[in-house]
Enzyme design. Structure first.
Site, PDB file in Angstrom:
ATOM      1  N   ARG A 116     -16.813  25.387 -23.466  1.00 28.33           N
ATOM      2  CA  ARG A 116     -16.079  25.275 -22.213  1.00 28.33           C
ATOM      3  C   ARG A 116     -14.787  24.564 -22.572  1.00 28.33           C
ATOM      4  NH1 ARG A 116     -18.870  22.286 -17.077  1.00 28.33           N
ATOM      5  NH2 ARG A 116     -18.358  20.483 -18.358  1.00 28.33           N
ATOM      6  N   MET A 136     -24.887  31.094  10.462  1.00 30.26           N
ATOM      7  CA  MET A 136     -23.754  30.264  10.054  1.00 30.26           C
ATOM      8  C   MET A 136     -23.856  28.833  10.580  1.00 30.26           C
ATOM      9  SD  MET A 136     -19.685  30.897  10.627  1.00 30.26           S
ATOM     10  CE  MET A 136     -19.587  32.427   9.721  1.00 30.26           C
ATOM     11  N   TYR A 179     -31.201  37.124  12.848  1.00 29.65           N
ATOM     12  CA  TYR A 179     -30.588  38.333  12.275  1.00 29.65           C
ATOM     13  C   TYR A 179     -31.586  39.094  11.411  1.00 29.65           C
ATOM     14  CZ  TYR A 179     -25.889  36.675  13.531  1.00 29.65           C
ATOM     15  OH  TYR A 179     -24.765  36.259  14.197  1.00 29.65           O
ATOM     16  N   LYS A 224     -16.444  12.882  -9.733  1.00 34.71           N
ATOM     17  CA  LYS A 224     -15.685  14.104  -9.429  1.00 34.71           C
ATOM     18  C   LYS A 224     -16.249  14.775  -8.173  1.00 34.71           C
ATOM     19  CE  LYS A 224     -18.649  16.686 -12.618  1.00 34.71           C
ATOM     20  NZ  LYS A 224     -18.777  17.135 -14.011  1.00 34.71           N
TER      21      LYS A 224
END
Ligand SMILES: *Cc1c(COP(=O)(O)O)cnc(C)c1O
Length: 393
Positions: A159, A333, A280, A61
């Site tokens: 689930r 990023m 940053y 998956k």
């Protein structure tokens, strides 16, 4: 180009340029994600020999945990894997193309009006709800399709899956025969924790159901479940993560080989003075005259911001010119700065590749710095990078 700067030297001469990229894109690439399919096949064999006589399936998956569903499915089918699990019908279609004669189960199950697609690709829903079972039965009745399905029984996960009593209620149907159910399965809550009391509780509950569903193969264990012992292995095991190099036994040495290697490029080398900050927020301060390599990966590439280098904490590391070097400052990023002050001057230059994953840095180590698990590291990786496969079938 020399070895350090030529993407071809990472990919290998015989590996074809990925079809979606032209040659210039290869030379300009900011990163190369190499997936070792031979290692995946060997990991599957190791898990299979652990579980024998149970069948060893493969969970592919989420694009085979980011490693490439078509490539992994083809490779494992060639290695002898006969059963695959995917999450969605779309994934099942790709798995069917890669493994024409395998049994393919769709974990997310059956949705009304999708019967024709299940039939067309001859894939099997994992059914976990009585109304879902009724929809599947209705489709089989009206279409005449003789497809199969798995029944998922919930033993504590809460689930997907039928409750124990609903599962018991299906026993008369199982006894009648011609029911189309080719697997009964459940899923462990805390398989990676050998001390979790839920393991024995779930195994006992599942053992009862498995014995009631006589003649139907039973499956409980994921990767970690295989290592809980033979009483967890039943007739089939369903490993995913361990195939892709995630350690299924976090408290012990890993029984599987690493699979993924990620190299990204140095975009710039710079020198800064003692007392200057990097990136940053200025959360990392140079304590000495410092040299930095700014490399072409950031959180948009799955190199999570949580691994940033912050004053007074241990950050993630990268391998630069053969040595481990720490991340300096906030991962942004597209870019990450690495402190290379301890390397000999000139050891690394603009355009060189550095290793973010591989060569001793595993997905589990990175997951620790990212504050997550190897699964999320793999499924988040490298949509902007060239992918290269070793050992394609
Ligand atoms: C994803 C999944 C697996 C595989 O689990 P791993 O921990 O990756 O081995 C097995 N069974 C089910 C139901 C799953 O959803």
């Amino acid at each position: 180009m020399n070895r350090a700067t030529d993407p071809k030297s990472i990919i290998g001469d015989d590996a074809p340029t990925p079809p979606h990229l032209d040659v210039r894109a290869l030379e300009a690439t900011t990163g190369v994600l190499t997936i070792d399919l031979d290692a995946i096949a060997e990991n599957w064999s190791r898990l299979e020999s652990r579980a024998v006589p149970a069948e060893c399936a493969a969970v592919v998956k989420a694009d085979a945990y980011g490693c490439g569903l078509p490539q992994v499915t083809r490779k494992l089918a060639a290695a002898g894997c006969k059963t695959f699990f995917v999450a969605t019908l779309e994934e099942a279609k790709h798995a069917r193309e890669a493994a024409p004669s395998a049994a393919i189960y769709v974990l997310d199950g059956f949705f009304a009006n999708c019967g024709d697609v299940f039939a067309k690709f001859d894939v099997r829903p994992v059914i976990g709800d009585l109304s879902e079972l009724a929809e599947w039965d209705a489709y089989r009745r009206t279409s005449g399709w003789k497809g199969s399905a798995a029944i998922h029984v919930d033993t504590g996960m809460n689930r997907l899956g039928l409750g124990i009593n609903d599962a018991r209620g299906l026993v008369p149907r199982i006894q009648k025969g011609d029911h189309g159910i080719t697997l009964v399965m459940s899923h462990l809550v805390s398989a990676e924790n050998v001390h979790a009391s839920s393991n024995a509780r779930q195994a006992a509950a599942f053992r009862e159901i498995a014995s009631l569903f006589s003649g139907v193969p039973a499956s409980l264990a994921n990767s970690s479940g295989i290592f809980l012992g033979s009483q967890f292995q039943f007739d089939m095991v369903r490993p995913g993560a361990a195939l892709y190099g995630v350690n299924p036994t976090p408290e012990a040495d890993t029984p599987v080989r690493p699979v993924v290697n990620l190299k990204v490029r140095v975009a710039q080398i710079r020198k800064i003075e003692k007392g200057e900050t990097v990136g940053y927020g200025g959360i990392w301060t140079a304590r000495r005259p410092t040299r930095l390599a700014v490399v072409t990966a950031g959180y948009a590439d799955g190199y999570f911001r949580a691994a940033s280098g912050i004053d007074g904490t241990r950050s993630a590391e990268a391998i630069v010119a053969g040595q481990r070097c720490p991340i300096a400052g906030r991962i942004s990023m597209d870019l990450t700065a690495i402190d290379i002050t301890d390397l000999p001057p000139g050891a690394v230059r603009r355009g060189h590749f550095v290793t973010l994953i591989g060569d001793g840095i595993g997905v589990d180590e990175l997951a620790h710095h990212f504050g997550t698990i190897g699964y999320e590291v793999l499924t988040s990786l490298g949509k902007r990078f060239i992918r290269a496969y070793r050992g394609e079938a």
